[in-house]
Write an enzyme that holds these catalytic residues in place. Sequence first.
Site, PDB file in Angstrom:
ATOM      1  N   TYR A  54      48.058  55.569  62.448  1.00 36.28           N
ATOM      2  CA  TYR A  54      48.613  55.460  61.096  1.00 36.28           C
ATOM      3  C   TYR A  54      49.128  56.809  60.591  1.00 36.28           C
ATOM      4  CZ  TYR A  54      49.094  54.864  56.095  1.00 36.28           C
ATOM      5  OH  TYR A  54      49.597  54.861  54.817  1.00 36.28           O
ATOM      6  N   HIS A  84      58.256  59.825  47.776  1.00 38.28           N
ATOM      7  CA  HIS A  84      57.090  59.764  46.896  1.00 38.28           C
ATOM      8  C   HIS A  84      57.218  60.688  45.678  1.00 38.28           C
ATOM      9  CE1 HIS A  84      55.460  57.376  50.059  1.00 38.28           C
ATOM     10  NE2 HIS A  84      54.249  57.336  49.557  1.00 38.28           N
ATOM     11  N   ASN A 196      48.080  62.862  50.706  1.00 41.82           N
ATOM     12  CA  ASN A 196      46.821  62.128  50.622  1.00 41.82           C
ATOM     13  C   ASN A 196      45.769  63.071  50.058  1.00 41.82           C
ATOM     14  OD1 ASN A 196      46.138  59.669  53.239  1.00 41.82           O
ATOM     15  ND2 ASN A 196      46.938  59.445  51.200  1.00 41.82           N
ATOM     16  N   TYR A 281      20.432  63.143  10.700  1.00 39.57           N
ATOM     17  CA  TYR A 281      20.428  63.258  12.160  1.00 39.57           C
ATOM     18  C   TYR A 281      21.381  64.328  12.676  1.00 39.57           C
ATOM     19  CZ  TYR A 281      17.860  58.815  12.580  1.00 39.57           C
ATOM     20  OH  TYR A 281      16.931  57.815  12.519  1.00 39.57           O
ATOM     21  N   ARG A 284      19.183  67.323  12.379  1.00 43.35           N
ATOM     22  CA  ARG A 284      17.871  67.221  13.022  1.00 43.35           C
ATOM     23  C   ARG A 284      17.962  66.920  14.518  1.00 43.35           C
ATOM     24  NH1 ARG A 284      14.302  62.386  11.825  1.00 43.35           N
ATOM     25  NH2 ARG A 284      15.751  62.168  10.086  1.00 43.35           N
ATOM     26  N   PHE A 330      40.555  59.229  50.201  1.00 45.74           N
ATOM     27  CA  PHE A 330      41.546  59.495  49.160  1.00 45.74           C
ATOM     28  C   PHE A 330      41.238  58.769  47.855  1.00 45.74           C
ATOM     29  CE2 PHE A 330      43.050  56.133  52.051  1.00 45.74           C
ATOM     30  CZ  PHE A 330      42.929  55.046  51.189  1.00 45.74           C
ATOM     31  N   GLU A 416      46.998  48.407  48.443  1.00 44.56           N
ATOM     32  CA  GLU A 416      46.101  49.261  47.652  1.00 44.56           C
ATOM     33  C   GLU A 416      45.637  48.446  46.453  1.00 44.56           C
ATOM     34  OE1 GLU A 416      48.863  52.405  47.048  1.00 44.56           O
ATOM     35  OE2 GLU A 416      49.037  52.769  49.203  1.00 44.56           O
TER      36      GLU A 416
END
Length: 518
Positions: A54, A84, A196, A281, A284, A330, A416
């Site tokens: 791959y 990309h 990646n 609060y 405190r 990844f 994915e």
Amino acid sequence: MSALTMSPGTATLADLERLYREQLPVQIDRAAKEAIDLAAERVAVAAGGDDAVYGVNTGFGKLASVKIEAGDTATLQRNLILSHCCGVGEALDATTTRLMMALKLLSLGRGASGVRFDVLRLIEDCLLKDVTPVIPVQGSVGASGDLAPLAHMSAVLIGEGEAEIAGVRMPGGAALAQAGLTPVVLGPKEGLGLINGTQFSTACALTALFDAWRLAEATLVTASLSTDAIMGSTAPLLAEIHALRGHRGQIEVARAMRAIMDGSEIRESHRDGDSRVQDPYCIRCQPQVAGACIDLLRMAGRTLEIEANAATDNPLVLIDADRIVSGGNFHAEPVAFAADQIALAVAELGAISQRRVALMVDPTLSFDLPPFLARNPGLNSGMMIAEVTTAALMSENKHLANPCSTDSTPTSANQEDHVSMAAHGARRLARMNANLSQILGVELLCAAEGVEHRAPLKTSIALQKALARLRTDVPPLTEDRYMAPDLDTAADLIRTRVLVAAVSANDMIDLGDAHAAG
């Protein structure tokens, strides 16, 4: 400027914060080169073989079943980077971009990605010569790596995309040429090895963590000042109370606040005869709330330190086993969870600070402070709308603190099918930190007015130093004036750690180490 040498797998949060704060160049320890070279050689062998591996001799994602001819492997990697580069939105700031590049060096330096050392050396040279890729911040879903942001970073390495050098934005190839650098021609799997990974998400989360820690420190100063402003009790800070619960952050916050407030005349003036039994609060429970936030930041820090040293590529080259194996390192789920933890801590620090601001401006609750801390209320509105601003910012941070890690959407033709959303989970943190610094800045201004109203009684020596530092830049509010610059100045004193430094010159604040992993 000399480079910081880092050994892959051993970088600490302290190392990474130094890179972020000082913008140092980075050099990978040359002892890592042997493993890097072996992995690259193993990939080169696979690229020339008949077996499908791959990303080496196949397409990507859903196209993994498409076999690529040996003569096309270089084109395959170049096409991967260019295709990309689909990020949108504003550019990531240069400081975070440089940290992202350093993290990519650390990841590739583990010797499991099959990327040649020449590629790492070019990233080092870009850091050394201030060639900073222009990286759009939107486009990653935090799985299969931060693909789009890392592609924009990698495009510059092959002479494409855009970069800044000496503050000037230009084509990536021109930036390399101006720096005297030569683009790299990617070998088998090298484009995939570069994009990646979780380095974009991790860098954004780390910078937010470092800034959030500074704000957590500052809240101890502002909370202590607010406690004196409303003449609150320090009994809830007693060590015995917090030892009985045992949480580290809570114990440290109480200890720090005791030290900061030690010697306050204001506190001593109402130990006896005070009709109030308990404070609200927000006064405190400061150790319990801020302490829990600090513990949460430390937990996130441990996760991010591990991730910064991780090999997050796919497939991974397992040298000892002589295998190249597909996996899922990844997937940025750990980073997404860490970002959500940081968001919760930042939101809660702001929420309790805002309640202290509201307490101080309310004449029915502030123990004789004037309405809205105005010197002549009615004619003057004092801090009335500054408090409203803190409410707006607090509410915005509450909205932003909603988890991102629980949001997933299938992408890439359902290959994915579960993603982390770590990228925008980490990116939102910068906005949240900016909001928190403004909230704490307003608290500082209000608390200063409140403490000065108690004159001739004085607060502690440590807090007097904080007041003196504030008054160097922001005068007392004797009458209404244009307030926005005062708010920005106070926030700047908070975010730059100037206020904390004024108080902690004698180690008045002891929170332990923000970078401690234990």
